[in-house]
Every structure is written in structure tokens, then in C-alpha cells.
Design an enzyme around this catalytic site. Structure first.
Site, PDB file in Angstrom:
ATOM      1  N   MET A 139      96.324 -11.726  51.514  1.00 33.08           N
ATOM      2  CA  MET A 139      95.854 -12.560  52.616  1.00 33.08           C
ATOM      3  C   MET A 139      94.543 -13.267  52.255  1.00 33.08           C
ATOM      4  O   MET A 139      93.886 -12.929  51.287  1.00 33.08           O
ATOM      5  CB  MET A 139      95.691 -11.699  53.865  1.00 33.08           C
ATOM      6  CG  MET A 139      96.988 -11.065  54.335  1.00 33.08           C
ATOM      7  SD  MET A 139      96.771  -9.724  55.526  1.00 33.08           S
ATOM      8  CE  MET A 139      95.990 -10.605  56.880  1.00 33.08           C
ATOM      9  N   ASP A 166     100.330  -9.334  53.581  1.00 30.77           N
ATOM     10  CA  ASP A 166     100.770  -8.041  53.063  1.00 30.77           C
ATOM     11  C   ASP A 166     100.453  -6.893  54.014  1.00 30.77           C
ATOM     12  O   ASP A 166     101.220  -5.929  54.111  1.00 30.77           O
ATOM     13  CB  ASP A 166     100.195  -7.781  51.673  1.00 30.77           C
ATOM     14  CG  ASP A 166      98.678  -7.933  51.590  1.00 30.77           C
ATOM     15  OD1 ASP A 166      98.017  -8.163  52.623  1.00 30.77           O
ATOM     16  OD2 ASP A 166      98.148  -7.823  50.468  1.00 30.77           O
TER      17      ASP A 166
END
Length: 483
Positions: free
Chosen positions: A80, A237
Site C-alpha cells: 500500500m 495487502d
């Protein structure tokens, strides 16, 4: 059959999942390289993400051609907060700024000065590493690059563009850019403009299980996929890992022991985080949000110490540590702040250190000290998360670090809570991405237990708690010195 692809910081993992949630094949890429050209900087070449995806899917196509031919949908997960800038021809303009990049402290403070309601709108403070302050840094320090920019994409969304030709992002991953009104689920035009961007440069937003494009014919042919395979929004994730371990209802929580360490709890209400390095985003599950605490160096710290002592096989190294049965009373104190720290310190300038070294200290003592230091840091992050009033009903552990019985026991003891651990490594972001793909093509989100139902429960160790408590006191004392 559904395919999940996770674009991590250290590599790409891809899994094929059948209708009963069984992982029938998996593949990983070669390691990805992180560049640190200046202090606090952390960058990666976006083209390397796509090349790693090609490598992983080439392997799957060779190992499981019948499975690839039966794929009904693809889900994407990824690290991210990364910032990839592309020009009008979709060429990469510079290396992407990663989630653990700490250069944008000043810009974060400026965003709070300009928007007094920033936290209430986006979900957390503008900490270094998050996309919005990094983009403002680029606007200030690399205006020529931003002048040529025509797309700004997160890591997995850059892969989506290569895979499908579509520029799209899911609302869960996008909410962590701090460029969104998180509760509303749409880009915040005034914050976007304040960061020096044109709203047209950002991708369209979709839900995590919503179809966002189809695989280009050239790639479908290369990997033996059916024509027109849909690719759903997917998620960051952290959110995909939550789906992978089954943390999809309010109070479900997990710890992800990957390059970073993540403490995550699902919530059915939006609770903005005002301090201690906490952050709140949208979950990949519709109608849910997630509260997060992050330790920036977890398994990444283990990889660092392994490189320092020139141990090439980390799994073998950890096995040697476990066989040595060292007591925390005999290991040094390690503060795992190799890249600063987010939770609970919110300080990119914190540094890692060993203390308590003696002539008796050997390589295995250093490795166990790193594992202990990460466990204690996760304890700090977990307490900060619970301090927000988060009601944690059950706690799972996932990630590559969960393979170590010693590390799991250290973490359970440092947290003072039992942990449910998958006996395989399948329960993670790639599995969550595959489940989102199934949900987006008409199937259930979760069809079975994580990791084929093979779970074990690890409880805090009372004897270990005593010596780890002493280490905790030394850890806190050393932290006061280095802050």
C-alpha cells in the site's frame, strides 16, 4: 478456479484457488529490490513489479496449465501507499516512493494546517509514508516530474494497467492514500489539488469485488487463460490478508508478520485515528472499515540481520536459533526501528540499535534479539490499537514470519493473547485477492476455513513472560535514550 496475485515489497506471489478455497498451485517471483538513495528514502521501480508478475504467472502457467485454463477471475493485492507517476504515454517517470519512505514529515504537517478536519475526513494523520504528503513533497521538490505526470497509481493498480489497460483502483486501497473522503468513498478534490495533482490523473474507483477490466489478449495467450478473464478491484495487502484469514466481521483481527508488522481489526463503523501512528481505512468487505497499527520493520528486520551476518538461508538460520534454545535473559536488546516507526511513535527519525552486547554475544543471539524486539514492538502496536476501544474478538497470525514457532510464541507472550495460526502459508493477501475475484464473479467470498482449515492455537508462555518482561523494561529504557 480463481487467481490471486499479491505485489509485495520483497516479491510477487500468485495462487490458484478452487471453489472450495483449496490452493491448488502457487508461485513466487525472484526478490524485488528496494533502493534507498538518501536517508529516509525508500523507492522501487514500478517496471520491476510488472516483470515480477510476469515471472510468477509464467511459472504458474508451466506448473498448472489446466488450472490456468479454468480461471474465471483474477484479484490483485499489493503493498500500500506507493506512488507511481506515469506520463501521457504511461511511461514511468521516476522510481515509486514506497510505504516506508519517511521524507515527507513537513508536508504532512502542512496538510493538517490547511485542513483542520483532515483526520475526520480521511481517517488518520498525514504521516510520512502515506501517499498524500509524499505527493506534496514531489510537487515541492520535483515540479518538473509532476508537470509531466498524467497518471498516479498505487502498486497493484500499475500492474492492473499493464494487465488490462484499465486505470482503476478499489476504494479500500485508495482510502489509504489520504486523498479520499473515506466514509463517502470518493476522491477529495480539495485535498488532491492541495497536493499538486489534477483529479483527472487519479484512477476511477470501484469496489474490491467489482470487475474493473479484463486481461489483455496477449497476456491471456501467454499464460493459457481464457479470453476476457475479468480482473476485480482487489485491495491493499492489509485488507486482502484480512480476507485471507477470514477477518471479515466486526471484531475479527489479525497480525501480519511480513516485511512490516500489521495489527488489523475489522469494524462496522468509521473511527478516525487521531494519534499514536494509528490509521483507519475502508475494508475490502462492503460496509466495513479497518483500524490498523503498523510496525515498519518486522520480517524486514530479520532479513536485515541475516544479511549482516551473511546468512543466505533465513529459514535455516531461524531453525538454528530455535534449536539453540536461547533465553531472552542472554540476548541483547534490539529496537527494530530500521525505517523509523509508525505505531505507536509516529516518528520517521527513530533508529534501530542493539544494546547489552558482551563478548558472549554471537550471531544467533543477534537474530533472536531481532525476533524479540519485533515481538515487543508488535506488543506496543497492539496496545495502541486496543487503546482506541477496538473490540478484538479473535486474533490470527499470518505472513512468512508465522512459520517460526519461536517467533509466534514470543509474539503471543508479548501481546498477552492467544493467536490462531494457519499451519500453511496460504492464508494471506494472495488468497484474499483470489477470494475477492470469486466474489466478483458470482461466488461466495469465503467458501472454507483459511489455509484449508489447518489451524493451531498458540497461547502466551508464562515462563517466557517473566524473562520477556525483564527484556520489556530494558527495551523501554533504551527507547527513552534513542528518542
Amino acid at each position: 478456479m480463481h487467481l490471486g496475485v499479491d505485489i509485495g515489497t520483497s516479491g510477487v506471489k500468485a495462487v490458484l484457488v478452487d471453489a472450495a478455497d483449496r490452493v491448488v498451485a502457487e508461485a513466487a517471483s525472484a526478490p524485488l529490490v528496494v533502493s534507498r538513495p538518501q536517508p529516509l528514502w525508500s523507492e522501487q521501480d514500478p517496471a520491476a513489479w510488472w516483470q515480477a508478475v510476469i515471472e510468477a504467472l509464467d511459472t504458474l502457467a508451466t506448473q498448472a496449465p489446466s488450472g490456468m485454463a479454468a480461471v474465471q477471475g483474477i484479484g490483485l493485492s499489493g503493498q500500500m501507499l506507493g506512488v507511481a507517476l506515469l506520463d501521457r504515454d504511461d511511461a514511468v517517470l521516476r522510481p515509486a516512493l514506497l510505504w516506508n519512505d519517511g521524507r515527507a514529515s513537513v508536508e504532512g504537517a502542512e496538510l493538517h494546517q490547511r485542513f483542520p478536519d483532515f483526520v475526520e475526513r480521511v481517517g488518520c494523520r498525514a504521516m510520512p509514508g502515506f501517499s498524500a504528503p509524499k505527493l506534496l513533497w514531489l510537487a515541492r521538490h520535483e515540479p518538473a516530474v509532476l508537470a509531466r505526470t498524467r497518471r498516479v497509481l498505487l502498486p497493484k493498480d500499475y500492474v492492473r494497467l499493464c494487465l488490462t489497460g484499465e486505470a482503476a483502483s478499489d476504494r479500500a486501497d485508495a482510502s489509504a492514500t489520504l486523498l479520499m473522503d473515506t466514509a463517502r468513498g470518493d476522491w477529495a478534490g480539495d485535498i488532491v489539488a492541495a497536493c499538486g495533482l489534477d483529479l483527472a490523473w487519479l484512477p476511477r474507483l470501484v469496489e474490491s469485488a467489482e470487475v474493473a477490466g479484463t486481461v489483455r489478449d496477449v497476456w491471456a495467450a501467454r499464460w493459457g487463460l481464457p479470453h476476457g478473464v475479468p480482473v476485480v478491484g482487489g485491495g491493499g495487502d492489509n485488507m486482502c490478508a484480512a480476507v485471507g484469514v477470514g477477518a471479515v466481521a466486526a471484531g475479527d483481527a489479525y497480525i501480519g508478520l511480513g516485511t512490516s508488522g500489521v495489527c488489523f481489526v475489522a469494524n462496522d463503523v468509521f473511527l478516525p485515528a487521531h494519534g499514536q501512528g494509528m490509521h483507519t481505512h475502508r475494508h475490502a468487505v462492503p460496509g466495513f472499515f479497518c483500524q490498523n497499527a503498523v510496525v515498519l520493520s518486522a520480517a524486514g528486520a530479520l532479513a536485515w540481520v541475516a544479511e549482516m551476518i551473511q546468512a543466505r538461508d533465513i529459514g535455516k538460520l531461524v531453525a538454528e536459533v530455535e534449536a539453540a534454545k536461547l533465553s531472552p535473559a542472554d540476548t541483547p536488546v534490539f529496537t527494530p526501528y530500521l525505517a523509523g516507526e509508525r505505531t505507536p511513535h509516529d516518528n520517521p527519525h527513530l533508529t534501530a540499535s542493539f544494546s547489552g552486547l558482551t563478548h558472549a554475544t554471537g550471531p544467533l543471539h543477534l537474530v533472536q534479539a531481532v525476533m524479540e524486539g519485533v515481538a515487543l514492538a508488535l506488543g506496543d502496536a497492539h496496545r495502541a490499537l486496543r487503546g482506541t476501544g477496538a473490540a478484538i474478538e479473535r486474533l490470527s497470525l499470518t505472513g512468512g514470519g508465522a512459520r517460526s514457532d519461536l517467533w509466534v510464541r514470543l509474539i503471543a507472550t508479548a501481546l498477552g493473547m492467544p493467536l490462531t495460526v494457519a499451519s500453511s502459508t496460504h492464508a494471506g493477501p494472495a488468497l484474499g485477492a483470489a477470494r475477492l475475484a470469486r466474489a466478483g464473479t458470482g461466488g461466495p467470498l469465503i467458501a472454507g476455513d483459511p489455509a484449508d482449515g489447518q489451524l493451531r492455537r498458540v497461547t502466551p508462555d508464562p515462563a517466557l513472560a517473566v524473562v520477556l518482561g525483564d527484556k520489556r523494561a530494558a527495551f523501554d529504557a533504551h527507547l527513552r535514550l534513542v528518542r
